[in-house]
Structures are given as structure tokens and as C-alpha cells.
Design a protein around this motif. Structure first.
Motif, mmCIF file in Angstrom:
data_model
loop_
_atom_site.group_PDB
_atom_site.id
_atom_site.type_symbol
_atom_site.label_atom_id
_atom_site.label_comp_id
_atom_site.label_asym_id
_atom_site.label_seq_id
_atom_site.Cartn_x
_atom_site.Cartn_y
_atom_site.Cartn_z
ATOM 1 N N GLU A 59 38.827 13.128 40.433
ATOM 2 C CA GLU A 59 39.790 12.721 41.230
ATOM 3 C C GLU A 59 41.107 12.941 40.379
ATOM 4 O OE1 GLU A 59 39.091 8.482 41.303
ATOM 5 O OE2 GLU A 59 37.485 8.627 43.110
ATOM 6 N N LEU A 60 40.914 12.689 39.092
ATOM 7 C CA LEU A 60 42.243 13.168 38.270
ATOM 8 C C LEU A 60 42.568 14.556 38.375
ATOM 9 C CD1 LEU A 60 41.590 10.841 35.086
ATOM 10 C CD2 LEU A 60 43.259 10.563 36.824
ATOM 11 N N ILE A 61 41.614 15.285 38.143
ATOM 12 C CA ILE A 61 41.653 16.987 38.291
ATOM 13 C C ILE A 61 42.000 17.261 39.785
ATOM 14 C CG2 ILE A 61 40.261 19.038 38.561
ATOM 15 C CD1 ILE A 61 38.438 17.765 36.268
ATOM 16 N N GLU A 62 41.563 16.661 40.952
ATOM 17 C CA GLU A 62 42.194 16.892 41.930
ATOM 18 C C GLU A 62 43.705 16.523 42.191
ATOM 19 O OE1 GLU A 62 39.456 14.861 44.582
ATOM 20 O OE2 GLU A 62 37.815 16.502 44.478
ATOM 21 N N ASP A 63 43.983 15.238 41.719
ATOM 22 C CA ASP A 63 45.281 14.951 41.852
ATOM 23 C C ASP A 63 46.377 15.637 41.048
ATOM 24 O OD1 ASP A 63 44.707 12.771 43.315
ATOM 25 O OD2 ASP A 63 44.882 11.255 41.407
ATOM 26 N N THR A 116 46.580 19.016 42.917
ATOM 27 C CA THR A 116 47.523 18.998 44.288
ATOM 28 C C THR A 116 49.072 19.100 43.539
ATOM 29 O OG1 THR A 116 46.016 17.602 45.328
ATOM 30 C CG2 THR A 116 48.200 17.249 45.906
ATOM 31 N N GLU A 117 49.259 18.384 42.412
ATOM 32 C CA GLU A 117 50.716 18.437 42.147
ATOM 33 C C GLU A 117 51.063 19.582 41.323
ATOM 34 O OE1 GLU A 117 53.306 15.806 38.909
ATOM 35 O OE2 GLU A 117 51.501 14.957 39.711
#
Length: 90
Positions: A55-59, A62-63
Motif C-alpha cells: 500500500e505504501l509503495i502504491e501510494d 501514485t504521488e
């Protein structure tokens, strides 16, 4: 009022899960009958950590956009002590 506790914290309490017989047999063979709960607890905690990391990697992607694969490979070479890769990564 219930308190929110992190994985691995708080009192231990029994829960019921359903597993395939083959999975249970393999688990018992690896842990013995008395070690099953600790083994499963550790596996669940590890999976929760992996889920959160994903989830942190995906966030971050995304940013900031996708990860530069070459940069990741260069950093991995440094961590593994690969002298050839570390010169490129510096």
C-alpha cells in the motif's frame, strides 16, 4: 470502548479458521501440535506487513510516478555488496 492494537499486541484469544486437511497436516508436521498458533500468528503478521508495504509503495507511485527499475537494481547491488553495481549506483 475498544482500543485499537497493532498486530502482535494485546491479549491472545482463540479464533476459528477453516483450513484444508493437507494444510493442517503440513502445519502440524512443521510445528508440532503446540506450535501451530505461534506459527500462524507469525505468518499473519508477516502478511499484514507485506500488505501495508505494498500500500505504501502504491501510494508513493501514485504521488511520484513509477519506480525507476535501474535505480532499484543499482541500490540492490549496493545492499548485496556487488562492487560492480555499487559504482554505478553512487
Amino acid at each position: 470502548m475498544a482500543t485499537s492494537q497493532a498486530p502482535g499486541e494485546g491479549p491472545v484469544r482463540p479464533v476459528s479458521v477453516s483450513l484444508h486437511e493437507g494444510t493442517i497436516a503440513a502445519l502440524k508436521a512443521r510445528t508440532g501440535k503446540r506450535g501451530m498458533s505461534a506459527y500462524v500468528e507469525t505468518l499473519i503478521q508477516r502478511q499484514l506487513e507485506r500488505d501495508r508495504l505494498r500500500e505504501l509503495i502504491e501510494d508513493a507511485e501514485t504521488e511520484h510516478g513509477p519506480v525507476d527499475r535501474a535505480a532499484v537494481d543499482a541500490k540492490r547491488a549496493i545492499l548485496r555488496g556487488d562492487a560492480a553495481g555499487s559504482a554505478d549506483a553512487a
